[in-house]
Write an enzyme that holds these catalytic residues in place. Structure first.
Site, PDB file in Angstrom:
ATOM      1  N   HIS A   1      42.945  31.584  42.856  1.00  0.00           N
ATOM      2  CA  HIS A   1      42.996  31.141  41.466  1.00  0.00           C
ATOM      3  C   HIS A   1      44.362  30.527  41.165  1.00  0.00           C
ATOM      4  CE1 HIS A   1      44.997  34.767  39.178  1.00  0.00           C
ATOM      5  NE2 HIS A   1      45.629  34.501  40.280  1.00  0.00           N
TER       6      HIS A   1
ATOM      7  N   CYS B   1      52.386  31.925  39.715  1.00  0.00           N
ATOM      8  CA  CYS B   1      50.942  32.008  39.454  1.00  0.00           C
ATOM      9  C   CYS B   1      50.373  30.667  39.004  1.00  0.00           C
ATOM     10  CB  CYS B   1      50.649  33.058  38.391  1.00  0.00           C
ATOM     11  SG  CYS B   1      50.955  34.719  38.978  1.00  0.00           S
TER      12      CYS B   1
ATOM     13  N   HIS C   1      46.588  30.163  44.824  1.00  0.00           N
ATOM     14  CA  HIS C   1      47.025  31.289  45.658  1.00  0.00           C
ATOM     15  C   HIS C   1      45.902  32.312  45.617  1.00  0.00           C
ATOM     16  CE1 HIS C   1      48.181  32.517  41.575  1.00  0.00           C
ATOM     17  NE2 HIS C   1      47.955  33.746  41.990  1.00  0.00           N
TER      18      HIS C   1
ATOM     19  N   HIS D   1      44.216  36.484  46.087  1.00  0.00           N
ATOM     20  CA  HIS D   1      44.422  37.926  45.933  1.00  0.00           C
ATOM     21  C   HIS D   1      43.302  38.674  46.631  1.00  0.00           C
ATOM     22  CE1 HIS D   1      47.599  37.535  42.972  1.00  0.00           C
ATOM     23  NE2 HIS D   1      46.861  36.655  42.311  1.00  0.00           N
TER      24      HIS D   1
ATOM     25  N   ASP E   1      33.556  36.241  45.568  1.00  0.00           N
ATOM     26  CA  ASP E   1      34.182  36.512  46.868  1.00  0.00           C
ATOM     27  C   ASP E   1      34.354  35.222  47.675  1.00  0.00           C
ATOM     28  OD1 ASP E   1      35.314  38.123  48.849  1.00  0.00           O
ATOM     29  OD2 ASP E   1      33.383  38.412  49.856  1.00  0.00           O
ATOM     30  N   HIS E   2      35.556  35.001  48.140  1.00  0.00           N
ATOM     31  CA  HIS E   2      35.909  33.790  48.888  1.00  0.00           C
ATOM     32  C   HIS E   2      35.665  32.512  48.082  1.00  0.00           C
ATOM     33  CE1 HIS E   2      36.184  36.730  52.076  1.00  0.00           C
ATOM     34  NE2 HIS E   2      36.820  35.847  52.810  1.00  0.00           N
TER      35      HIS E   2
ATOM     36  N   GLU F   1      44.843  43.463  41.052  1.00  0.00           N
ATOM     37  CA  GLU F   1      45.117  42.146  41.636  1.00  0.00           C
ATOM     38  C   GLU F   1      46.068  42.286  42.823  1.00  0.00           C
ATOM     39  OE1 GLU F   1      45.445  38.167  39.151  1.00  0.00           O
ATOM     40  OE2 GLU F   1      47.421  38.964  39.601  1.00  0.00           O
TER      41      GLU F   1
HETATM   42 NI    NI Z   1      47.401  35.344  40.880  1.00  0.00          NI
END
Ligand code: NI
Length: 141
Positions: free
Chosen positions: A16, A35, A41, A43, A81-82, A127
């Site tokens: 995200h 961010c 990036h 998580h 997911d992914h 996160e």
């Molecule tokens: Ni983040």
């Protein structure tokens, strides 16, 4: 009958970016730091869903955790997911994908799909090992 809370955990990995379209790159960087990196990036999220209800005297369960697992999988994990949360998840469209907003959106995704014998009590979303949020639902819910 005693009321007990039970929790099912799920893991997923998503990319995200936290930013506002209506702010400049500099403003985004100022407020959101790394961010806001335009190239995304990722998580490794941990999601705990806690439901509350009476213990069924026949089974000794509040809820069959396989059922809770399935609801969380179908309503949330399979979608995120992914994936890139900003680009690939229709139910997050138009949302700043902070952990806070994400947790509220997850609540809305699962609350209507749970067994009628339980009430959604808490969505906990981690996160990073240092950053997590919990949502206990709208006031008076
Ligand atoms: Ni983040």
């Amino acid at each position: 009958m005693p009321t007990v809370r039970v929790t099912r955990r799920a893991h997923f990995c998503s990319a995200h970016r936290i930013y506002r379209d209506d702010w400049s790159q500099e403003e985004n960087r100022e407020v959101f730091g790394d961010c806001s990196n335009p190239n995304w990036h990722g998580h490794n999220y941990i999601l705990d869903v806690t439901v509350e209800g009476p213990v069924d005297p026949e089974t000794g369960y509040v809820a069959d955790l396989k059922v809770i697992k399935q609801v969380v999988k179908e309503r949330v994990v399979d979608d995120v997911d992914h994936r890139n949360l900003n680009l690939e998840v229709p139910w997050l469209e138009g949302t700043i994908v902070s952990t806070e907003n994400f947790a509220v959106a997850i609540w809305e995704r699962i609350r209507g799909s749970l067994p009628s014998t339980v009430r959604l009590h808490r969505v906990f979303l981690q996160e990073t090992p240092n950053n997590s949020v919990e949502y206990l639902g709208p006031e008076g819910d």
